[in-house]
Every structure is written in C-alpha cells, then in structure tokens.
Motif scaffolding. Sequence first.
Motif, mmCIF file in Angstrom:
data_model
loop_
_atom_site.group_PDB
_atom_site.id
_atom_site.type_symbol
_atom_site.label_atom_id
_atom_site.label_comp_id
_atom_site.label_asym_id
_atom_site.label_seq_id
_atom_site.Cartn_x
_atom_site.Cartn_y
_atom_site.Cartn_z
ATOM 1 N N GLY A 1 31.953 29.773 31.367
ATOM 2 C CA GLY A 1 31.452 30.828 30.874
ATOM 3 C C GLY A 1 31.031 31.768 32.069
ATOM 4 O O GLY A 1 31.253 33.128 32.031
ATOM 5 N N PHE A 2 30.271 31.106 33.078
ATOM 6 C CA PHE A 2 29.954 31.779 34.296
ATOM 7 C C PHE A 2 31.009 32.371 35.116
ATOM 8 O O PHE A 2 30.882 33.477 35.704
ATOM 9 C CB PHE A 2 29.038 30.718 35.224
ATOM 10 C CG PHE A 2 28.330 31.315 36.208
ATOM 11 C CD1 PHE A 2 27.369 32.316 35.985
ATOM 12 C CD2 PHE A 2 28.476 31.116 37.386
ATOM 13 C CE1 PHE A 2 26.618 33.076 37.038
ATOM 14 C CE2 PHE A 2 27.952 31.792 38.562
ATOM 15 C CZ PHE A 2 27.008 32.617 38.182
ATOM 16 N N THR A 3 32.125 31.776 35.073
ATOM 17 C CA THR A 3 33.098 32.085 35.894
ATOM 18 C C THR A 3 34.315 33.136 35.291
ATOM 19 O O THR A 3 34.857 34.020 35.880
ATOM 20 C CB THR A 3 34.091 31.017 36.429
ATOM 21 O OG1 THR A 3 33.129 29.932 37.048
ATOM 22 C CG2 THR A 3 35.127 31.339 37.421
ATOM 23 N N LEU A 4 34.125 33.120 34.019
ATOM 24 C CA LEU A 4 35.544 33.777 33.404
ATOM 25 C C LEU A 4 35.209 35.343 33.285
ATOM 26 O O LEU A 4 36.281 36.077 33.706
ATOM 27 C CB LEU A 4 35.265 33.483 31.670
ATOM 28 C CG LEU A 4 36.305 33.819 30.660
ATOM 29 C CD1 LEU A 4 37.545 33.405 31.229
ATOM 30 C CD2 LEU A 4 35.875 33.541 29.327
ATOM 31 N N PRO A 5 34.001 36.048 33.359
ATOM 32 C CA PRO A 5 34.005 37.617 33.494
ATOM 33 C C PRO A 5 34.445 37.758 34.899
ATOM 34 O O PRO A 5 35.533 38.700 35.025
ATOM 35 C CB PRO A 5 32.315 37.766 33.469
ATOM 36 C CG PRO A 5 31.818 36.549 32.730
ATOM 37 C CD PRO A 5 32.723 35.413 32.955
ATOM 38 N N SER A 6 34.050 37.155 35.931
ATOM 39 C CA SER A 6 34.474 37.568 37.187
ATOM 40 C C SER A 6 35.945 37.394 37.522
ATOM 41 O O SER A 6 36.768 38.141 38.076
ATOM 42 C CB SER A 6 33.665 36.959 38.539
ATOM 43 O OG SER A 6 33.712 35.723 38.277
ATOM 44 N N ALA A 7 36.499 36.238 36.888
ATOM 45 C CA ALA A 7 37.767 35.696 37.026
ATOM 46 C C ALA A 7 38.739 36.865 36.412
ATOM 47 O O ALA A 7 39.823 37.373 36.753
ATOM 48 C CB ALA A 7 38.050 34.361 36.657
#
Length: 403
Positions: free
Chosen positions: A90-96
């Motif tokens: 969840g925390f990584t998905l937007p920036s990735a």
Amino acid sequence: MSNITQNKFSNFYIFMTFLRLGCIAFGGPAAHIVLFHNYLIKKLSWLDEQEYFKVLALAQIIPGPTSSQVGITLGYLKNGYSGAFCAWLGFTLPSAILMAGAAWLGQYFFENLNLYFFHIIQLIVLAVVFWAFWQMLRSLCHHVWQYIVMLFSAVFIYAVPLSANQIIVILLAALLGLLLAQEKPKQNEVKNTQFQLKSSKAYLWLILFALPFLLFPILNHVHPSLFIQAFAGFYRSASLVFGGGHIVLPLLHQDFVATGLISNEKFDLGYAIAQLMPGPLFSFASYLGALLPFTSSILINASLATIMIYLPSFVLVFGTLPYWSWLMQQQKIYKAIQGINAAVVGLLLCLIIQMTEKYIVQWLDVVFVMMVILLLKTKLPVWLTLIASFMSYYFYLNNFVMP
C-alpha cells in the motif's frame, strides 16, 4: 502474547490504510515517520507512543529505507507476514506506479528533449544531493574521527576504481566505529517489551539475508545474465543503505550507470522525478527496472526491480524483530553504526565531487545550484521548489543563451 499481536487487522484494512498514506507521504523519510506517528499512533491508536518508538529504533539500526521498514514492522505486528506485505504494498504502490509510468513516457519523449533540459535536471540533482549531504553531515557526524572517516571514504571511493570499493569503505568504517566511537548512554530499561515474539527460528531469516552476497558472484560467474546482475545490484544497494534514502543514489549509480546498463541522463532524470513523488525514495528502482529489458513487459520489469530492492528490508525485519531487546542493548552495534554513518556521508560527498566535475560548465550553473539549495531550506514544498527552479532556468537558457 503481547497486546499488539492480539489486536489483529484484516489485510485489506492494512493495505488501504497504507495506500492512503502512500498517496500523501511527501517530504522524505523524516516526514513519513511524523506522518505515521500522527495518523497511525495518535489518530488510529495502532500502538502506544513507547511501542512506536521501539519500532522506529529498530528500523534505524538495520540497513534499508527507514520509513518503509517501519511500515513493514507495523503491518507484521498487526497481521504477521501477510500484514507486512500489505503494508509495504500500500505504501509503495503509488510512487512505484508513478515512477514506472515516468519511465514508460520517457521512451516516447526522451529523444525529443534538448540538451538544456538534461543539463538543468543534472544541476537540480546536484543541488538535492548536496542538500541531503548537508543534512546528513549535521545529523550523523558529531566527532572529529567521524569527519576523518567521512573524508577518507570520499577520497578512497574517488581515487580507487574497485567494483567493491563502497563495501570495503563501509566495512572499514564499521571497524573504526568499534574502536573509536563512544558507548551509547545507558537508559532505563523499558518494562513489558512488546517485541518478545514467538519466533525461535528467526535467525533463518538472517541467514537468508546473507546468502545472496555469496550466491550472486557464483551465479554471475557460472551463468552471467542481466537479471542476475540487476538483482545483485538492487539487493546489494538496499543492504548497504544507512542514514537515509539518498545514499542509495551512489550505490545504484555504480551498479547501473557505471556499468553502462542505464545512461547517465536517464538516471538523473528519474532521480529528479523521484523527488516530486510521494512515498519512499526507494521506488526509484521502479523507474530503473522499467528501463531494464528483463522481459518485453515494462510493468513486469518495474515490478521485479521494486521487489528486488525491498527484499532485504523484509528479511531483516523478520529476522531482527524477535531480538529487539537484545539488539538495543548491544554497544558494539551502536558503535559500528557511528562509523558507518560517517562513511555513507562520505559516499555522498564523493558523488557531489564527481557530479560537480561533470555538470558545472559555467558560473551561472553555480548560482543556480546555490539558489535551489537555498529554496530547499525554506518551507516551500519540494515539488514546487524543483519545478519552479527548472522552469526559470530553462526559460533563461532557451531565450538568452541558445544561439
């Protein structure tokens, strides 16, 4: 069993909570830690204050991205291994997604960008790295011997062209820390430590963490391939990061730019874009992965690179969390980290010297870099500072310098 592990959450709830945070987590690791504290601790009461600071302390003594490791730990405490994965995703998905998308768009527009565009991007990266260096210097180096280690590290990496020079420097710095650093002041032991988890085989995770350092050289010698080379690069870089996400830049630069896998211009452009994104800086790997031809799919390539660079964080959290109390009492670990911190500041100093030699071509460039650094010191949003600086200098060069 502690009250942390009794109060379980669903994986979907953990994922959605961290997805929300991942969309608004601008400002780097320090800002992420405050965001977690305000939202997860004060508002949602996932842990009490004391327990949260234990999680933070653990994330700071193991290598890797601090804020991501705090998230992984919180997810693990709430729902085991699956909770840790959902928190990270969840925390990584937007920036990735944003970084992989930037690489995908770059394939269509990269060739149409003029030299001034890339020159300004390089100057902005130089300014950001210098600002990160200054912040880390003030927070991580407090003694004369640390400044000496920092300078030695920078000179050694600059002058000695070895593929393993950064690993050598970090190991030597850790040894000097053991010999020269002062012991950590003793604090009153906190009662009812919440991290005495039931995991008698947690040491297997630590063995798993060390195995790639032994296997990658053998595999690359027996059957060299881009996938093994990239996996080794991402894994090794993530495993040596102490002191902040920016230190991953020189490590990745050595593994992917110096080896010719990615051009310097594309690397700098991706790093500049990463400063504008929410979430962890390590998602820069998603951008790099999208540029590496593991498969014919950019999405798969970006996903593989993202997993590669975060894998050490999972293994280290799972392997060290049950031993939290023991780790916090080890003076040798504390002293070694003092030396390592000085060395990683030296890595950034060396990178600044190398960038300055390549990127500064006129006195106006020096003025521009200084202006960006001064703006970064203000309370203006980083994305606004970088975009406004870029547009101003680009307009000037195109209208008053370009023949």
